[in-house]
Scaffold this active site. Sequence first.
Site, PDB file in Angstrom:
ATOM      1  N   ARG A  12     -29.607 -14.421  12.508  1.00 32.24           N
ATOM      2  CA  ARG A  12     -29.839 -16.118  12.266  1.00 32.24           C
ATOM      3  C   ARG A  12     -28.756 -15.958  10.562  1.00 32.24           C
ATOM      4  O   ARG A  12     -29.184 -15.078   9.571  1.00 32.24           O
ATOM      5  CB  ARG A  12     -31.617 -16.322  11.539  1.00 32.24           C
ATOM      6  CG  ARG A  12     -32.218 -17.139  12.483  1.00 32.24           C
ATOM      7  CD  ARG A  12     -33.532 -16.887  12.441  1.00 32.24           C
ATOM      8  NE  ARG A  12     -33.982 -15.429  11.905  1.00 32.24           N
ATOM      9  CZ  ARG A  12     -34.454 -14.806  10.732  1.00 32.24           C
ATOM     10  NH1 ARG A  12     -34.160 -15.121   9.766  1.00 32.24           N
ATOM     11  NH2 ARG A  12     -35.383 -13.484  10.999  1.00 32.24           N
ATOM     12  N   SER A  97     -33.954 -22.352  15.105  1.00 30.96           N
ATOM     13  CA  SER A  97     -35.655 -22.700  15.156  1.00 30.96           C
ATOM     14  C   SER A  97     -35.866 -23.517  14.252  1.00 30.96           C
ATOM     15  O   SER A  97     -35.456 -24.628  14.264  1.00 30.96           O
ATOM     16  CB  SER A  97     -36.481 -21.435  15.440  1.00 30.96           C
ATOM     17  OG  SER A  97     -37.808 -21.889  15.281  1.00 30.96           O
ATOM     18  N   HIS A  98     -37.112 -23.233  13.099  1.00 30.08           N
ATOM     19  CA  HIS A  98     -37.066 -23.578  12.566  1.00 30.08           C
ATOM     20  C   HIS A  98     -36.367 -23.678  10.522  1.00 30.08           C
ATOM     21  O   HIS A  98     -36.846 -23.634   9.442  1.00 30.08           O
ATOM     22  CB  HIS A  98     -39.181 -23.673  11.837  1.00 30.08           C
ATOM     23  CG  HIS A  98     -39.170 -22.030  11.994  1.00 30.08           C
ATOM     24  ND1 HIS A  98     -38.917 -21.814  12.524  1.00 30.08           N
ATOM     25  CD2 HIS A  98     -39.199 -21.713  10.632  1.00 30.08           C
ATOM     26  CE1 HIS A  98     -39.418 -20.062  12.002  1.00 30.08           C
ATOM     27  NE2 HIS A  98     -39.506 -20.439  11.182  1.00 30.08           N
ATOM     28  N   LYS A 107     -30.851 -15.928  19.655  1.00 30.97           N
ATOM     29  CA  LYS A 107     -31.746 -15.402  20.591  1.00 30.97           C
ATOM     30  C   LYS A 107     -31.039 -14.367  21.462  1.00 30.97           C
ATOM     31  O   LYS A 107     -30.626 -15.669  22.434  1.00 30.97           O
ATOM     32  CB  LYS A 107     -33.008 -15.525  20.818  1.00 30.97           C
ATOM     33  CG  LYS A 107     -33.776 -15.713  19.810  1.00 30.97           C
ATOM     34  CD  LYS A 107     -35.262 -16.726  19.632  1.00 30.97           C
ATOM     35  CE  LYS A 107     -35.531 -17.659  18.211  1.00 30.97           C
ATOM     36  NZ  LYS A 107     -36.968 -18.203  18.398  1.00 30.97           N
ATOM     37  N   ASP A 236     -41.923 -26.834  16.957  1.00 27.09           N
ATOM     38  CA  ASP A 236     -40.950 -26.611  16.052  1.00 27.09           C
ATOM     39  C   ASP A 236     -39.327 -26.621  17.258  1.00 27.09           C
ATOM     40  O   ASP A 236     -39.658 -27.178  17.741  1.00 27.09           O
ATOM     41  CB  ASP A 236     -40.762 -24.835  15.658  1.00 27.09           C
ATOM     42  CG  ASP A 236     -41.080 -23.475  17.040  1.00 27.09           C
ATOM     43  OD1 ASP A 236     -40.753 -24.006  18.141  1.00 27.09           O
ATOM     44  OD2 ASP A 236     -40.320 -22.519  16.791  1.00 27.09           O
ATOM     45  N   ASP A 238     -37.176 -24.959  18.611  1.00 27.06           N
ATOM     46  CA  ASP A 238     -36.838 -25.180  19.939  1.00 27.06           C
ATOM     47  C   ASP A 238     -37.939 -24.392  20.144  1.00 27.06           C
ATOM     48  O   ASP A 238     -37.825 -24.400  22.088  1.00 27.06           O
ATOM     49  CB  ASP A 238     -35.540 -23.586  19.842  1.00 27.06           C
ATOM     50  CG  ASP A 238     -36.810 -22.058  19.095  1.00 27.06           C
ATOM     51  OD1 ASP A 238     -37.834 -22.851  18.514  1.00 27.06           O
ATOM     52  OD2 ASP A 238     -36.182 -21.385  19.384  1.00 27.06           O
ATOM     53  N   ASP A 240     -40.826 -22.650  20.724  1.00 25.28           N
ATOM     54  CA  ASP A 240     -41.617 -21.425  21.611  1.00 25.28           C
ATOM     55  C   ASP A 240     -42.733 -20.948  20.452  1.00 25.28           C
ATOM     56  O   ASP A 240     -42.919 -20.147  21.311  1.00 25.28           O
ATOM     57  CB  ASP A 240     -40.562 -20.382  20.992  1.00 25.28           C
ATOM     58  CG  ASP A 240     -39.715 -20.108  19.531  1.00 25.28           C
ATOM     59  OD1 ASP A 240     -40.338 -20.242  19.000  1.00 25.28           O
ATOM     60  OD2 ASP A 240     -39.905 -19.028  19.562  1.00 25.28           O
ATOM     61  N   ARG A 241     -43.190 -22.946  20.090  1.00 25.95           N
ATOM     62  CA  ARG A 241     -44.106 -22.552  19.256  1.00 25.95           C
ATOM     63  C   ARG A 241     -44.962 -23.835  19.254  1.00 25.95           C
ATOM     64  O   ARG A 241     -44.421 -24.186  19.400  1.00 25.95           O
ATOM     65  CB  ARG A 241     -44.199 -22.100  17.708  1.00 25.95           C
ATOM     66  CG  ARG A 241     -43.781 -20.202  17.763  1.00 25.95           C
ATOM     67  CD  ARG A 241     -43.884 -20.113  16.264  1.00 25.95           C
ATOM     68  NE  ARG A 241     -42.837 -20.944  15.592  1.00 25.95           N
ATOM     69  CZ  ARG A 241     -43.257 -21.478  14.288  1.00 25.95           C
ATOM     70  NH1 ARG A 241     -43.711 -20.755  13.297  1.00 25.95           N
ATOM     71  NH2 ARG A 241     -42.105 -22.028  13.533  1.00 25.95           N
ATOM     72  N   HIS A 323     -47.552 -18.085  18.519  1.00 24.66           N
ATOM     73  CA  HIS A 323     -46.349 -17.894  19.303  1.00 24.66           C
ATOM     74  C   HIS A 323     -47.327 -16.751  20.484  1.00 24.66           C
ATOM     75  O   HIS A 323     -48.282 -16.295  20.797  1.00 24.66           O
ATOM     76  CB  HIS A 323     -45.804 -16.224  19.513  1.00 24.66           C
ATOM     77  CG  HIS A 323     -44.539 -16.842  18.477  1.00 24.66           C
ATOM     78  ND1 HIS A 323     -43.575 -17.338  19.099  1.00 24.66           N
ATOM     79  CD2 HIS A 323     -44.548 -16.294  17.131  1.00 24.66           C
ATOM     80  CE1 HIS A 323     -42.194 -17.949  17.975  1.00 24.66           C
ATOM     81  NE2 HIS A 323     -42.730 -16.945  16.511  1.00 24.66           N
TER      82      HIS A 323
END
Length: 452
Positions: A12, A97-98, A107, A236, A238, A240-241, A323
């Site tokens: 990142r 992501s965020h 990732k 968020d 992408d 994933d949460r 998650h």
Amino acid sequence: MTLPCFKAYDIRGRVPDELDERLARRIGAGTASLLGPGPVVVGHDIRLSSPALLQAAIEGLTASGRDVIDIGMCGTEEVYFQTFHRKAAGGIMVTASHNPMDYNGMKLVREESKPISGDTGLFDIRDFAASDAPLGDGQGTVSQDADKSAYIQHLLGYVDVANLKPVKIVTNPGNGGAGLVIDALAPHLPFEFIRIQHEPDGSFPNGIPNPLLPENRAATRDAVRTHGADFGIAWDGDFDRCFFFDAEGNFIEGYYLVGLLATALLARQPGGKIIHDPRLTWNTVEMVEQAGGVPIMSKTGHAFIKERMRAEDAIYGGEMSAHHYFREFAYCDSGMIPWLLIAQLVSSTGKSLGDLVADRMKAFPCSGEINFRVDDAKATVARVLAHFDAQQPTLDHTDGVSADFADWRFNLRSSNTEPLLRLNIETRGNEALLQDRIRELTALIGGTPANH
């Protein structure tokens, strides 16, 4: 060359200062050298810089002789799914992501969507990326395949579609990528979706999608109230949460979802093992044991949770940070499976989401995560423990330090990526004690309170 964009679990950094196309190309080549035989699945989120970074990573992969399956704009979990579903050698997801607007990242996973993190090859990729080693002149092929049908069918397998009732749900992707999946799922489900901030837009007209920030919750809350929805979901970027709001528009702490999802899965797979993080534990442990499951504590962080789940063959893992990990999803985290399971619970029990968690919130009130910027985290933790030493708490060092005082407990841990101390407190049914302990520990820690 130092590469600050390489973190403990992923990549990142600010674009283009810390992550640019040249570096992305070298990351692609470095990843290719780490993986076993077979093609590599790649995809990208909705950020404006993502397509170019992905194209560069593809060039690095193909220069190393790798064949690439490009699934286009997607969520992180779609790269996970396609990697294990297609039995690929690995996967690269370009996403931040965020993180703020000018950031991006990657990732990385190997076969069976096992994470590539600092202790499993990520720093080898970093060292290659920082070197002058040639990329190679391979002739790998690229195939475009954005077909989501297998992924959608997999998601639908977590619910009994024939017996679902017409629940009304507010969905808020925050102009991230989740809306595309909601649209693909909707024809198969009897739910009424109230879609807000729905269209993918990498300029983020409503701000960066991060529902953990209290200031980002109003749109979902207000839509739930306006439309009389059964509950709301926000994701968020992408996805994933996922984050939940009850029928009153109240934000539900992720902690209480862990126990709820664990019991839903244990009803289908009795006696299963459930992995949870150490920050808040009492509610999860009690609910898992009451449902006949085996709670197992793991260090916080997706690489640790996934590794422990595989070692224990756990059916589910959950972190209070929203998650949620599933054995049938290659032990990976998904932002779609949780809300489907919750919708089925609301549908089958006739109870609202608020009803499903109200007793648990009363039994184990918690602080939520409180973050502090401190100059010396180690000294601060030592000072806090010394203050409570005379009370002889039971200490656990699975992640940071947890101190158990019988009627209340706290966990204090340093962030892996920022100069932050993260505090979580819970009590046994005593809201007044919780507020007292929040004040006491806040004063002890000092420093500057920070956002989530």
